[in-house]
Design a protein around this motif. Structure first.
Motif, PDB file in Angstrom:
ATOM      1  N   THR A  32       0.838  -1.203   0.000  1.00 43.94           N
ATOM      2  CA  THR A  32       0.000   0.000   0.000  1.00 43.94           C
ATOM      3  C   THR A  32       0.871   1.251   0.000  1.00 43.94           C
ATOM      4  OG1 THR A  32      -1.727  -1.207   1.179  1.00 43.94           O
ATOM      5  CG2 THR A  32      -1.845   1.211   1.230  1.00 43.94           C
ATOM      6  N   ARG A  33       1.888   1.284   0.848  1.00 43.25           N
ATOM      7  CA  ARG A  33       2.790   2.433   0.902  1.00 43.25           C
ATOM      8  C   ARG A  33       3.438   2.665  -0.471  1.00 43.25           C
ATOM      9  NH1 ARG A  33       5.931   0.703   4.628  1.00 43.25           N
ATOM     10  NH2 ARG A  33       4.847   1.643   6.374  1.00 43.25           N
ATOM     11  N   LEU A  36       0.850   4.196  -2.882  1.00 40.79           N
ATOM     12  CA  LEU A  36       0.627   5.612  -2.560  1.00 40.79           C
ATOM     13  C   LEU A  36       1.809   6.467  -3.007  1.00 40.79           C
ATOM     14  CD1 LEU A  36      -0.950   5.239   0.998  1.00 40.79           C
ATOM     15  CD2 LEU A  36      -2.133   5.815  -1.140  1.00 40.79           C
ATOM     16  N   ARG A  37       3.019   5.976  -2.807  1.00 38.77           N
ATOM     17  CA  ARG A  37       4.217   6.706  -3.242  1.00 38.77           C
ATOM     18  C   ARG A  37       4.236   6.844  -4.767  1.00 38.77           C
ATOM     19  NH1 ARG A  37       7.927   3.877  -0.734  1.00 38.77           N
ATOM     20  NH2 ARG A  37       8.039   2.390  -2.429  1.00 38.77           N
ATOM     21  N   VAL A  46      -0.919  14.044  -0.706  1.00 36.11           N
ATOM     22  CA  VAL A  46      -1.486  13.252   0.379  1.00 36.11           C
ATOM     23  C   VAL A  46      -0.651  13.499   1.634  1.00 36.11           C
ATOM     24  CG1 VAL A  46      -2.069  10.934   1.179  1.00 36.11           C
ATOM     25  CG2 VAL A  46      -2.392  11.541  -1.211  1.00 36.11           C
ATOM     26  N   PRO A  48       1.057  13.238   5.257  1.00 43.29           N
ATOM     27  CA  PRO A  48       1.586  12.054   5.959  1.00 43.29           C
ATOM     28  C   PRO A  48       0.615  11.462   6.989  1.00 43.29           C
ATOM     29  CG  PRO A  48       3.262  13.767   5.834  1.00 43.29           C
ATOM     30  CD  PRO A  48       1.995  14.363   5.296  1.00 43.29           C
ATOM     31  N   VAL A  51      -1.722   9.272   5.021  1.00 42.63           N
ATOM     32  CA  VAL A  51      -1.024   8.033   4.662  1.00 42.63           C
ATOM     33  C   VAL A  51      -0.978   7.104   5.872  1.00 42.63           C
ATOM     34  CG1 VAL A  51       1.210   7.041   3.987  1.00 42.63           C
ATOM     35  CG2 VAL A  51       0.344   9.067   2.812  1.00 42.63           C
ATOM     36  N   ILE A  54      -4.355   5.459   6.346  1.00 38.81           N
ATOM     37  CA  ILE A  54      -4.588   4.407   5.360  1.00 38.81           C
ATOM     38  C   ILE A  54      -3.813   3.153   5.734  1.00 38.81           C
ATOM     39  CG2 ILE A  54      -4.240   3.718   2.945  1.00 38.81           C
ATOM     40  CD1 ILE A  54      -4.775   6.734   2.232  1.00 38.81           C
ATOM     41  N   LEU A  55      -2.546   3.312   6.114  1.00 37.00           N
ATOM     42  CA  LEU A  55      -1.730   2.158   6.486  1.00 37.00           C
ATOM     43  C   LEU A  55      -2.254   1.476   7.747  1.00 37.00           C
ATOM     44  CD1 LEU A  55       1.834   3.558   5.702  1.00 37.00           C
ATOM     45  CD2 LEU A  55       0.426   2.027   4.290  1.00 37.00           C
ATOM     46  N   ARG A  79      -7.001   3.828  -6.998  1.00 35.17           N
ATOM     47  CA  ARG A  79      -6.959   5.287  -6.904  1.00 35.17           C
ATOM     48  C   ARG A  79      -8.034   5.827  -7.828  1.00 35.17           C
ATOM     49  NH1 ARG A  79      -2.414   9.501  -9.175  1.00 35.17           N
ATOM     50  NH2 ARG A  79      -3.527  11.360  -8.492  1.00 35.17           N
ATOM     51  N   VAL A 139      -8.970  11.602  -0.574  1.00 31.24           N
ATOM     52  CA  VAL A 139      -7.633  12.180  -0.707  1.00 31.24           C
ATOM     53  C   VAL A 139      -7.701  13.395  -1.648  1.00 31.24           C
ATOM     54  CG1 VAL A 139      -6.424   9.995  -0.305  1.00 31.24           C
ATOM     55  CG2 VAL A 139      -7.020  10.642  -2.627  1.00 31.24           C
TER      56      VAL A 139
END
Length: 141
Positions: A32-33, A36-37, A46, A48, A51, A54-55, A79, A139
């Motif tokens: 997931t990270r 998103l990156r 987005v 932090p 993020v 979400i994590l 997305r 987001v």
């Protein structure tokens, strides 16, 4: 808005088949990270904290799949227009439900409470002999 198909034709999807080995929660968080990156860059729109939310939700949903669903077998990330949609599928047809009222002092049992508090929407659906639990987070962009 519930299902990923409602996010519109501009959505980008990442789907990962999961194994039942150890480290599944961390792997899903890392996947997931990474998505998103890739989608928003290291300094993208987005925040932090978002993020982190979400994590955290990914960790909770995947942990619940291990505890109550046998094991997760798929992670899907989408997305869409102003929304990230996450779905975790497992082999249990049982609907997610809290085990009594939320109590902050408990060591566990916070997953559904966090879904309600941190997501824009969440739900679940039966699929064959199992189910999928999903959540959406709004987001920027």
């Amino acid at each position: 808005m519930g299902h990923a198909s409602e996010l519109g034709a501009t959505g980008e999807t990442r789907r990962f088949v999961l194994d039942k080995g150890p480290g599944g929660v961390g792997r899903c968080r890392d996947l997931t990270r990474g998505a998103l990156r890739d989608w928003f860059g290291l300094t993208g729109p987005v925040h932090p904290v978002l993020v982190g939310d979400i994590l955290l939700l990914v960790s909770e949903v995947v942990t619940n799949a291990y505890r109550h669903g046998g094991a997760p077998y798929e992670l899907e990330l989408v997305r869409g227009r102003g929304r990230i949609w996450v779905q975790v599928s497992d082999a249990s047809p049982e609907r997610p439900r809290p085990h009594g009222p939320h109590r902050a002092a408990r060591a566990s049992g916070h997953g559904l409470y966090l879904l309600q508090r941190l997501s824009a929407d969440w739900g679940w659906a039966r699929h064959g002999s199992g189910k999928s639990v999903w959540f959406a987070v709004d987001v920027p962009g």
